[in-house]
Design a protein around this motif. Structure first.
Motif, PDB file in Angstrom:
ATOM      1  N   SER A  80       0.813  -1.216   0.000  1.00  0.00           N
ATOM      2  CA  SER A  80       0.000   0.000   0.000  1.00  0.00           C
ATOM      3  C   SER A  80       0.846   1.265   0.000  1.00  0.00           C
ATOM      4  CB  SER A  80      -0.932  -0.011   1.213  1.00  0.00           C
ATOM      5  OG  SER A  80      -0.159  -0.021   2.399  1.00  0.00           O
ATOM      6  N   GLY A  81       2.121   1.147  -0.353  1.00  0.00           N
ATOM      7  CA  GLY A  81       2.987   2.312  -0.372  1.00  0.00           C
ATOM      8  C   GLY A  81       3.283   2.842   1.022  1.00  0.00           C
ATOM      9  N   ASN A  82       3.234   1.962   2.009  1.00  0.00           N
ATOM     10  CA  ASN A  82       3.492   2.313   3.403  1.00  0.00           C
ATOM     11  C   ASN A  82       2.451   3.297   3.950  1.00  0.00           C
ATOM     12  OD1 ASN A  82       4.965   1.878   5.713  1.00  0.00           O
ATOM     13  ND2 ASN A  82       6.504   3.405   5.262  1.00  0.00           N
ATOM     14  N   LEU A  83       1.244   3.285   3.373  1.00  0.00           N
ATOM     15  CA  LEU A  83       0.186   4.168   3.838  1.00  0.00           C
ATOM     16  C   LEU A  83      -0.422   3.709   5.151  1.00  0.00           C
ATOM     17  CD1 LEU A  83      -1.753   4.844   0.513  1.00  0.00           C
ATOM     18  CD2 LEU A  83      -0.170   6.366   1.696  1.00  0.00           C
ATOM     19  N   PHE A  84      -0.416   2.378   5.385  1.00  0.00           N
ATOM     20  CA  PHE A  84      -1.042   1.826   6.586  1.00  0.00           C
ATOM     21  C   PHE A  84      -0.035   1.046   7.409  1.00  0.00           C
ATOM     22  CE2 PHE A  84      -4.504   2.027   3.422  1.00  0.00           C
ATOM     23  CZ  PHE A  84      -5.311   2.937   4.074  1.00  0.00           C
ATOM     24  N   TRP A  85      -0.145   1.214   8.700  1.00  0.00           N
ATOM     25  CA  TRP A  85       0.666   0.457   9.641  1.00  0.00           C
ATOM     26  C   TRP A  85      -0.267  -0.336  10.535  1.00  0.00           C
ATOM     27  CZ3 TRP A  85       4.436   4.823  11.635  1.00  0.00           C
ATOM     28  CH2 TRP A  85       5.301   5.187  10.594  1.00  0.00           C
ATOM     29  N   ALA A  86       0.288  -1.335  11.225  1.00  0.00           N
ATOM     30  CA  ALA A  86      -0.472  -2.117  12.201  1.00  0.00           C
ATOM     31  C   ALA A  86       0.189  -1.919  13.552  1.00  0.00           C
ATOM     32  CB  ALA A  86      -0.475  -3.594  11.827  1.00  0.00           C
ATOM     33  N   GLY A  87      -0.623  -1.745  14.562  1.00  0.00           N
ATOM     34  CA  GLY A  87      -0.055  -1.509  15.880  1.00  0.00           C
ATOM     35  C   GLY A  87      -1.079  -1.566  16.980  1.00  0.00           C
ATOM     36  N   SER A  88      -0.630  -1.122  18.137  1.00  0.00           N
ATOM     37  CA  SER A  88      -1.436  -1.173  19.349  1.00  0.00           C
ATOM     38  C   SER A  88      -1.436   0.199  20.005  1.00  0.00           C
ATOM     39  CB  SER A  88      -0.846  -2.213  20.304  1.00  0.00           C
ATOM     40  OG  SER A  88      -1.500  -2.187  21.532  1.00  0.00           O
ATOM     41  N   VAL A  89      -2.615   0.633  20.407  1.00  0.00           N
ATOM     42  CA  VAL A  89      -2.754   1.904  21.114  1.00  0.00           C
ATOM     43  C   VAL A  89      -2.846   1.601  22.598  1.00  0.00           C
ATOM     44  CG1 VAL A  89      -4.188   3.940  21.411  1.00  0.00           C
ATOM     45  CG2 VAL A  89      -3.958   2.905  19.161  1.00  0.00           C
ATOM     46  N   GLN A  90      -2.102   2.338  23.376  1.00  0.00           N
ATOM     47  CA  GLN A  90      -2.120   2.150  24.823  1.00  0.00           C
ATOM     48  C   GLN A  90      -2.518   3.466  25.470  1.00  0.00           C
ATOM     49  OE1 GLN A  90      -0.027  -0.676  26.487  1.00  0.00           O
ATOM     50  NE2 GLN A  90      -0.253  -1.767  24.577  1.00  0.00           N
ATOM     51  N   GLY A  91      -3.088   3.397  26.637  1.00  0.00           N
ATOM     52  CA  GLY A  91      -3.371   4.630  27.351  1.00  0.00           C
ATOM     53  C   GLY A  91      -4.746   4.656  27.957  1.00  0.00           C
ATOM     54  N   SER A  92      -5.108   5.814  28.483  1.00  0.00           N
ATOM     55  CA  SER A  92      -6.346   5.946  29.243  1.00  0.00           C
ATOM     56  C   SER A  92      -7.594   5.805  28.376  1.00  0.00           C
ATOM     57  CB  SER A  92      -6.381   7.296  29.953  1.00  0.00           C
ATOM     58  OG  SER A  92      -6.305   8.343  29.001  1.00  0.00           O
ATOM     59  N   TYR A  93      -7.470   5.899  27.061  1.00  0.00           N
ATOM     60  CA  TYR A  93      -8.629   5.737  26.176  1.00  0.00           C
ATOM     61  C   TYR A  93      -9.287   4.386  26.393  1.00  0.00           C
ATOM     62  CZ  TYR A  93     -11.384   5.450  21.905  1.00  0.00           C
ATOM     63  OH  TYR A  93     -12.395   5.302  21.007  1.00  0.00           O
ATOM     64  N   TYR A  94      -8.497   3.355  26.655  1.00  0.00           N
ATOM     65  CA  TYR A  94      -9.035   2.016  26.852  1.00  0.00           C
ATOM     66  C   TYR A  94      -9.287   1.691  28.316  1.00  0.00           C
ATOM     67  CZ  TYR A  94      -8.282   1.074  21.971  1.00  0.00           C
ATOM     68  OH  TYR A  94      -8.351   1.123  20.610  1.00  0.00           O
ATOM     69  N   GLY A  95      -8.895   2.576  29.219  1.00  0.00           N
ATOM     70  CA  GLY A  95      -9.129   2.331  30.636  1.00  0.00           C
ATOM     71  C   GLY A  95      -8.485   1.043  31.084  1.00  0.00           C
ATOM     72  N   GLU A  96      -9.261   0.179  31.680  1.00  0.00           N
ATOM     73  CA  GLU A  96      -8.752  -1.084  32.205  1.00  0.00           C
ATOM     74  C   GLU A  96      -8.721  -2.195  31.154  1.00  0.00           C
ATOM     75  OE1 GLU A  96      -7.501  -1.455  35.313  1.00  0.00           O
ATOM     76  OE2 GLU A  96      -7.799   0.706  35.447  1.00  0.00           O
ATOM     77  N   GLN A  97      -9.250  -1.945  29.981  1.00  0.00           N
ATOM     78  CA  GLN A  97      -9.289  -2.976  28.949  1.00  0.00           C
ATOM     79  C   GLN A  97      -7.901  -3.190  28.355  1.00  0.00           C
ATOM     80  OE1 GLN A  97     -12.131  -2.069  25.915  1.00  0.00           O
ATOM     81  NE2 GLN A  97     -13.523  -1.117  27.349  1.00  0.00           N
ATOM     82  N   GLU A  98      -7.715  -4.357  27.757  1.00  0.00           N
ATOM     83  CA  GLU A  98      -6.488  -4.609  27.021  1.00  0.00           C
ATOM     84  C   GLU A  98      -6.462  -3.730  25.786  1.00  0.00           C
ATOM     85  OE1 GLU A  98      -5.340  -8.593  26.071  1.00  0.00           O
ATOM     86  OE2 GLU A  98      -6.331  -9.357  27.850  1.00  0.00           O
ATOM     87  N   ALA A  99      -5.278  -3.372  25.356  1.00  0.00           N
ATOM     88  CA  ALA A  99      -5.144  -2.587  24.140  1.00  0.00           C
ATOM     89  C   ALA A  99      -5.520  -3.437  22.929  1.00  0.00           C
ATOM     90  CB  ALA A  99      -3.715  -2.088  23.997  1.00  0.00           C
ATOM     91  N   ARG A 100      -6.112  -2.806  21.936  1.00  0.00           N
ATOM     92  CA  ARG A 100      -6.462  -3.479  20.685  1.00  0.00           C
ATOM     93  C   ARG A 100      -5.331  -3.340  19.698  1.00  0.00           C
ATOM     94  NH1 ARG A 100     -11.355  -1.317  17.858  1.00  0.00           N
ATOM     95  NH2 ARG A 100     -10.608  -2.777  16.301  1.00  0.00           N
ATOM     96  N   ILE A 101      -5.219  -4.320  18.831  1.00  0.00           N
ATOM     97  CA  ILE A 101      -4.258  -4.252  17.739  1.00  0.00           C
ATOM     98  C   ILE A 101      -5.048  -4.113  16.453  1.00  0.00           C
ATOM     99  CG2 ILE A 101      -2.513  -5.527  16.438  1.00  0.00           C
ATOM    100  CD1 ILE A 101      -1.652  -6.788  19.068  1.00  0.00           C
ATOM    101  N   GLY A 102      -4.626  -3.201  15.595  1.00  0.00           N
ATOM    102  CA  GLY A 102      -5.303  -2.990  14.329  1.00  0.00           C
ATOM    103  C   GLY A 102      -4.494  -2.072  13.442  1.00  0.00           C
ATOM    104  N   HIS A 103      -5.098  -1.679  12.339  1.00  0.00           N
ATOM    105  CA  HIS A 103      -4.415  -0.842  11.358  1.00  0.00           C
ATOM    106  C   HIS A 103      -4.809   0.614  11.538  1.00  0.00           C
ATOM    107  CE1 HIS A 103      -4.344  -4.912   9.721  1.00  0.00           C
ATOM    108  NE2 HIS A 103      -3.179  -4.551   9.233  1.00  0.00           N
ATOM    109  N   PHE A 104      -3.978   1.493  10.996  1.00  0.00           N
ATOM    110  CA  PHE A 104      -4.235   2.924  11.022  1.00  0.00           C
ATOM    111  C   PHE A 104      -3.380   3.571   9.934  1.00  0.00           C
ATOM    112  CE2 PHE A 104      -0.962   1.777  13.997  1.00  0.00           C
ATOM    113  CZ  PHE A 104       0.074   2.655  13.714  1.00  0.00           C
TER     114      PHE A 104
END
Length: 132
Positions: A80-104
């Motif tokens: 995709s020409g390096n337009l999309f990466w896959a990763g994990s977001v961490q922080g207070s947005y997810y509170g006590e939940q595990e972080a999700r992994i996905g594309h952005f």
């Protein structure tokens, strides 16, 4: 006649329930056939980045990101020409939940720290783009 209709209705209802359980998730179209990772399992983060802006996806393959959040990047989609990466977001947005992994989109983050070189080319599979 009414008994037969009731039986067919119950059978149809049971089939619908079974299909919902089996089809709870779905495979979405691939964004890329290959990705660059630090290892063959894409289990080590390549870099850390900070979100420059909010990203609210309309597609289940992507993760929501809020401005200022730290993002751990595990893969860069190659075709995709390096337009999309896959990763994990961490922080207070997810509170006590595990972080999700996905594309952005890579454009919504800025690299803050390189962790490992992305030198291993890996084929994507159906689980890379599976929505639950």
């Amino acid at each position: 006649m009414a008994r037969r209709e009731i039986c067919w209705t119950l059978l149809a209802l049971l089939c619908c329930i079974a299909l919902r359980v089996v089809c709870a998730g779905r495979q979405m179209p691939k964004l890329s056939d290959r990705k660059l990772c630090a290892d063959s399992e894409c289990s080590h983060p390549i870099l850390m980045a900070r979100a420059l802006e909010d990203f609210y996806p309309q597609d289940c393959r992507f993760i929501p990101i809020r401005q200022g959040q730290v993002v751990y990047v595990f893969a860069m989609l190659k075709d995709s020409g390096n337009l999309f990466w896959a990763g994990s977001v961490q922080g207070s947005y997810y509170g006590e939940q595990e972080a999700r992994i996905g594309h952005f989109p890579s454009s919504v983050v800025q690299e803050t720290q390189a962790l490992m070189p992305a030198t291993v080319e890996v084929e994507t599979d159906k689980w890379d783009f599976y929505c639950s």
